[in-house]
Design an enzyme around this catalytic site. Structure first.
Site, mmCIF file in Angstrom:
data_model
loop_
_atom_site.group_PDB
_atom_site.id
_atom_site.type_symbol
_atom_site.label_atom_id
_atom_site.label_comp_id
_atom_site.label_asym_id
_atom_site.label_seq_id
_atom_site.Cartn_x
_atom_site.Cartn_y
_atom_site.Cartn_z
ATOM 1 N N SER A 1 -6.928 3.771 3.722
ATOM 2 C CA SER A 1 -8.547 4.954 3.742
ATOM 3 C C SER A 1 -9.729 3.830 4.248
ATOM 4 O O SER A 1 -10.185 2.923 4.084
ATOM 5 C CB SER A 1 -8.823 4.929 2.155
ATOM 6 O OG SER A 1 -9.643 5.996 2.238
ATOM 7 N N TYR B 1 -8.726 3.404 -6.759
ATOM 8 C CA TYR B 1 -8.354 4.058 -5.392
ATOM 9 C C TYR B 1 -9.116 3.151 -4.947
ATOM 10 O O TYR B 1 -8.139 2.337 -3.269
ATOM 11 C CB TYR B 1 -8.679 5.137 -5.250
ATOM 12 C CG TYR B 1 -8.149 5.825 -4.559
ATOM 13 C CD1 TYR B 1 -6.431 6.347 -3.882
ATOM 14 C CD2 TYR B 1 -8.903 5.712 -2.971
ATOM 15 C CE1 TYR B 1 -6.407 6.649 -2.964
ATOM 16 C CE2 TYR B 1 -8.513 6.317 -2.096
ATOM 17 C CZ TYR B 1 -6.895 6.477 -1.318
ATOM 18 O OH TYR B 1 -6.587 7.159 0.201
#
Length: 253
Positions: free
Chosen positions: A143, A156
């Site tokens: 990500s 996350y």
């Protein structure tokens, strides 16, 4: 493994029941690959597979190493020529550590269990099978937040930073083997990952556009495929980390 034809490929995608995983599964299937999608929710997997005759499903919780080992055994018996593994399973929650009360530690750990430990378990279980092939690819989905964190999603962001670091190390370890190690680095993409949020994140990239860009990077044989704004974050984290941290987290103060 580069190129646009995958008629001889067998592809396993974790987190294949929705979002990026489902989008990649659809494209690989359209290109002629035999595709197996894995995830925790049978109904989601069946909904994806029903649109693609011949696509197979496997129900598994990647955070459970026993289930992952059993999955590797089943896939190895059924598809001994598996040559592409896509570690895509992931969850994202918003966690405010500035809150007065402590959070449930089990809930905090669940995100690490899926996003990082699950990826490690799957990689470990399937590498022996991948290494039996003349050419294979292990693809980790990271990500842009692994480079510049979103403070509202600290766990996350941290797990994706760890995924990037692990992928770099794994690529070096496997450099002289038949396994190519690739990281796909998405920006914010319009998927169900954000279904717990009150509103869709701004500047989210349409899923179809993301999948097209990711597949172009795979076709070109690139080891790191940072798509759209994720590439901006990757570069910005090196050039001006404080500036880009403020940009990503604008409005949280």
């Amino acid at each position: 493994m580069s190129g646009s034809k995958y008629t001889a490929s067998v592809v396993l995608i974790t987190g294949g029941g929705s979002g990026i995983g489902a989008g990649l599964a659809s494209t690989f299937h359209q290109r002629g690959a035999r595709v197996v999608i894995a995830g925790r929710t049978r109904e989601r997997l069946e909904a994806v597979a029903s649109k693609h005759p011949g696509m197979e499903i496997e129900v598994v919780d990647v955070a459970d190493p026993i289930q992952v080992a059993a999955l590797a055994g089943r896939i190895g018996a059924r598809h001994p020529s598996l040559d592409t593994l896509i570690n895509n399973a992931g969850v994202q929650t918003l966690v405010d550590f500035a809150a007065l009360e402590p959070h449930d530690p089990l809930a905090l750990g669940a995100e690490v269990d899926v996003n990082l430990k699950g990826l490690l378990y799957v990689t470990n279980a399937f590498l022996p099978l991948l290494r039996q092939q003349g050419a294979a690819r292990l693809i980790n989905v990271g990500s842009g937040l692994g480079f510049v964190p979103l403070a509202a999603a600290p766990i996350y962001s941290a797990t994706k930073a760890a995924v990037h670091s692990f992928t770099v190390s794994l690529r070096r370890q496997l450099a002289r083997t038949s396994v190519e190690v690739v990281e796909i680095i998405p920006p914010v993409v319009e998927t169900d990952l954000h279904r717990g949020l009150a509103r869709r994140p701004p500047r989210a990239m349409p899923l179809d556009a993301f999948v097209t860009a990711a597949m172009a990077g795979l076709d070109a044989g690139r080891p790191e495929i940072a798509v759209g704004l994720a590439n901006v974050l990757r570069i910005g984290s090196r050039v001006s980390p404080a500036l880009f941290l403020n940009i990503v987290n604008k409005g949280d103060q």
